[in-house]
Scaffold this motif. Structure first.
Motif, PDB file in Angstrom:
ATOM      1  N   PHE A 159      38.324  36.958  27.366  1.00 50.19           N
ATOM      2  CA  PHE A 159      39.682  36.708  26.877  1.00 50.19           C
ATOM      3  C   PHE A 159      40.076  35.239  27.062  1.00 50.19           C
ATOM      4  CE2 PHE A 159      40.985  41.403  27.418  1.00 50.19           C
ATOM      5  CZ  PHE A 159      40.684  41.658  26.087  1.00 50.19           C
ATOM      6  N   ASP A 160      39.472  34.572  28.042  1.00 48.38           N
ATOM      7  CA  ASP A 160      39.754  33.147  28.244  1.00 48.38           C
ATOM      8  C   ASP A 160      39.245  32.310  27.076  1.00 48.38           C
ATOM      9  OD1 ASP A 160      40.691  31.079  30.346  1.00 48.38           O
ATOM     10  OD2 ASP A 160      38.706  30.335  29.783  1.00 48.38           O
ATOM     11  N   TYR A 161      38.143  32.752  26.444  1.00 48.46           N
ATOM     12  CA  TYR A 161      37.669  32.089  25.224  1.00 48.46           C
ATOM     13  C   TYR A 161      38.745  32.144  24.143  1.00 48.46           C
ATOM     14  CZ  TYR A 161      32.621  31.311  25.945  1.00 48.46           C
ATOM     15  OH  TYR A 161      31.412  30.832  26.342  1.00 48.46           O
ATOM     16  N   ILE A 162      39.420  33.282  24.075  1.00 48.99           N
ATOM     17  CA  ILE A 162      40.382  33.531  23.005  1.00 48.99           C
ATOM     18  C   ILE A 162      41.737  32.897  23.313  1.00 48.99           C
ATOM     19  CG2 ILE A 162      41.464  35.333  21.597  1.00 48.99           C
ATOM     20  CD1 ILE A 162      39.210  37.224  22.589  1.00 48.99           C
ATOM     21  N   PHE A 163      42.128  32.944  24.596  1.00 50.11           N
ATOM     22  CA  PHE A 163      43.435  32.428  25.012  1.00 50.11           C
ATOM     23  C   PHE A 163      43.262  31.427  26.159  1.00 50.11           C
ATOM     24  CE2 PHE A 163      44.100  36.787  23.467  1.00 50.11           C
ATOM     25  CZ  PHE A 163      45.050  36.571  22.480  1.00 50.11           C
ATOM     26  N   PRO A 164      42.732  30.235  25.868  1.00 43.93           N
ATOM     27  CA  PRO A 164      42.433  29.269  26.946  1.00 43.93           C
ATOM     28  C   PRO A 164      43.665  28.750  27.683  1.00 43.93           C
ATOM     29  CG  PRO A 164      42.129  28.262  24.777  1.00 43.93           C
ATOM     30  CD  PRO A 164      42.323  29.716  24.538  1.00 43.93           C
ATOM     31  N   ASN A 165      44.842  28.875  27.089  1.00 42.23           N
ATOM     32  CA  ASN A 165      46.050  28.330  27.716  1.00 42.23           C
ATOM     33  C   ASN A 165      46.484  29.070  28.980  1.00 42.23           C
ATOM     34  OD1 ASN A 165      46.374  26.360  25.726  1.00 42.23           O
ATOM     35  ND2 ASN A 165      47.565  27.710  24.411  1.00 42.23           N
ATOM     36  N   TYR A 166      45.992  30.294  29.170  1.00 45.19           N
ATOM     37  CA  TYR A 166      46.493  31.128  30.270  1.00 45.19           C
ATOM     38  C   TYR A 166      45.599  31.126  31.506  1.00 45.19           C
ATOM     39  CZ  TYR A 166      49.559  32.865  26.590  1.00 45.19           C
ATOM     40  OH  TYR A 166      50.482  32.946  25.567  1.00 45.19           O
ATOM     41  N   ASP A 167      44.453  30.434  31.450  1.00 47.72           N
ATOM     42  CA  ASP A 167      43.562  30.311  32.605  1.00 47.72           C
ATOM     43  C   ASP A 167      43.034  31.663  33.093  1.00 47.72           C
ATOM     44  OD1 ASP A 167      42.231  28.672  34.506  1.00 47.72           O
ATOM     45  OD2 ASP A 167      43.738  29.144  36.033  1.00 47.72           O
ATOM     46  N   PHE A 168      42.770  32.573  32.152  1.00 48.31           N
ATOM     47  CA  PHE A 168      42.298  33.913  32.525  1.00 48.31           C
ATOM     48  C   PHE A 168      40.968  33.894  33.275  1.00 48.31           C
ATOM     49  CE2 PHE A 168      44.826  35.691  28.725  1.00 48.31           C
ATOM     50  CZ  PHE A 168      45.898  36.009  29.532  1.00 48.31           C
ATOM     51  N   LYS A 169      40.128  32.895  33.022  1.00 50.45           N
ATOM     52  CA  LYS A 169      38.820  32.869  33.681  1.00 50.45           C
ATOM     53  C   LYS A 169      38.959  32.691  35.188  1.00 50.45           C
ATOM     54  CE  LYS A 169      38.126  27.909  32.870  1.00 50.45           C
ATOM     55  NZ  LYS A 169      37.323  26.899  32.146  1.00 50.45           N
ATOM     56  N   ASN A 170      40.094  32.091  35.613  1.00 50.20           N
ATOM     57  CA  ASN A 170      40.331  31.900  37.045  1.00 50.20           C
ATOM     58  C   ASN A 170      41.285  32.927  37.638  1.00 50.20           C
ATOM     59  OD1 ASN A 170      38.682  29.525  37.445  1.00 50.20           O
ATOM     60  ND2 ASN A 170      40.201  28.394  36.263  1.00 50.20           N
ATOM     61  N   ASN A 171      42.397  33.201  36.934  1.00 49.45           N
ATOM     62  CA  ASN A 171      43.384  34.120  37.525  1.00 49.45           C
ATOM     63  C   ASN A 171      43.117  35.582  37.207  1.00 49.45           C
ATOM     64  OD1 ASN A 171      44.672  34.784  34.940  1.00 49.45           O
ATOM     65  ND2 ASN A 171      45.683  32.788  35.034  1.00 49.45           N
ATOM     66  N   LYS A 172      42.220  35.853  36.235  1.00 49.27           N
ATOM     67  CA  LYS A 172      41.854  37.225  35.841  1.00 49.27           C
ATOM     68  C   LYS A 172      43.068  38.064  35.427  1.00 49.27           C
ATOM     69  CE  LYS A 172      37.586  36.287  36.969  1.00 49.27           C
ATOM     70  NZ  LYS A 172      37.710  34.956  37.602  1.00 49.27           N
ATOM     71  N   GLY A 173      44.133  37.362  34.977  1.00 47.93           N
ATOM     72  CA  GLY A 173      45.324  38.070  34.513  1.00 47.93           C
ATOM     73  C   GLY A 173      46.400  38.251  35.574  1.00 47.93           C
TER      74      GLY A 173
END
Length: 327
Positions: A159-173
């Motif tokens: 999902f971080d690929y799709i929505f890079p602005n939210y930092d999902f790769k680090n915060n995991k949502g």
């Protein structure tokens, strides 16, 4: 060899050496975005590993290593996912319980005992035991916690690929300060849980979006559908200036798939117009795909798809035509 405390805990629920235990745990009840993932693991009765423990107490590197070990040594691993739509419809607890029930239904005739992490919830069945802080006691539950955590983390990285602005790769949502700031700045994304605050306060109605915004959002919806089908996004908006662009590149069962996304704003459009790709665009797609394959050294086991996203109401409809691009 001395057995681990986790293994010995499970031994208390075994009547003999062939007794099977199903351990169940989940990951992702608390985040603002993404799914809740539950896992069920039946380990080989002889299997033990001193490093297996609650996934939250392990580094990412160690979790990934143990994930592979558990998969190799388990008699059965089951993963069930409740996506954000189901969470919003039912609430997070009910969505999680439904995942647990689906796991149990999947292995009805195998386990002799079922150990579920946490306090008692309305799940009825034979030999079900609820273990408070079970991921810190039971080898089977701890193994399930690792499977659930790694599976969910990998989804959030996609999902971080799709929505890079939210930092999902680090915060995991999860609701980090940076994540809250992104929600306030960019609004809520389609994978945010709309029943969670402050997500609801920052929803952006589709009617407020420009055509360009809808084009961008439509590609993201198309990519979300690919991730939810269990496939791996490799690239978004892969562009070669003056040559062309491929909207989404993903890996599907060892096949590399190049997708062009059609955005439909008129719900009365016929099927042919929804799936139409001009010869000029198809040719550009082929040229760019060849460049990508050359760059990555990928064997030409490829497919070209058309994904149509129709914004007829608040929930866009998505259809995919495999091999939809003709050359």
């Amino acid at each position: 060899m001395m057995k681990s405390l986790y293994y010995n805990f499970d031994t208390n629920y075994r009547k003999n050496k062939n007794f099977h235990i199903l351990g169940i745990d989940e990951a992702g009840r608390g985040p603002l975005a993404g799914p809740v993932v539950a896992a069920g693991v039946i380990l080989n009765p002889d299997f033990d590993h001193i490093e297996i423990k609650d996934s939250k107490k392990l580094s990412e590197y160690k979790r990934n290593k143990l994930y592979k070990i558990i998969k190799k040594n388990a008699l059965k691993v089951i993963v069930e996912i409740s996506w954000e739509e189901e969470i919003d419809e039912k609430n997070i607890l009910e969505a999680t319980i439904d995942c647990f029930k689906r796991i149990i239904d999947n292995v009805k005739n195998i386990p002799n005992t079922i150990l579920i992490d946490g306090t008692k919830v309305p799940i009825h069945g034979r030999n079900i035991k609820f273990i408070k802080k079970g991921d810190s006691k039971s080898l089977s539950i701890a193994s399930a916690s690792i499977i659930a955590k790694v599976t969910r983390d990998n989804i959030m990285k996609q999902f971080d690929y799709i929505f890079p602005n939210y930092d999902f790769k680090n915060n995991k949502g999860y609701g980090t300060r940076k994540h809250f700031e992104a929600i306030k700045l960019y609004g809520s994304s389609p994978i945010h849980r709309k029943s969670f605050k402050p997500v609801l306060d920052f929803l952006i109605p589709i009617t407020n979006l420009t055509k360009r915004d809808l084009d961008c959002l439509g590609k993201k919806y198309a990519a979300i559908s690919i991730v939810k089908n269990g496939f791996e996004i490799k690239e978004m908006n892969y562009n070669k200036p003056n040559i062309g662009q491929i909207d989404i590149i993903h890996l599907e069962n060892n096949k590399l798939v190049f997708s062009i996304v059609n955005i439909i704003l008129n719900q009365n459009s016929n099927e042919n117009s929804k799936n139409f790709i001009s010869f000029k665009k198809a040719k550009k797609t082929m040229n760019v795909s060849r460049m990508y394959l050359s760059e990555k050294g990928f064997v030409e086991n490829v497919r070209f798809d058309v994904i149509s996203v129709c914004f007829s109401d608040a929930n866009p409809s998505i259809s995919r035509i495999k091999n939809g691009i003709s050359f």
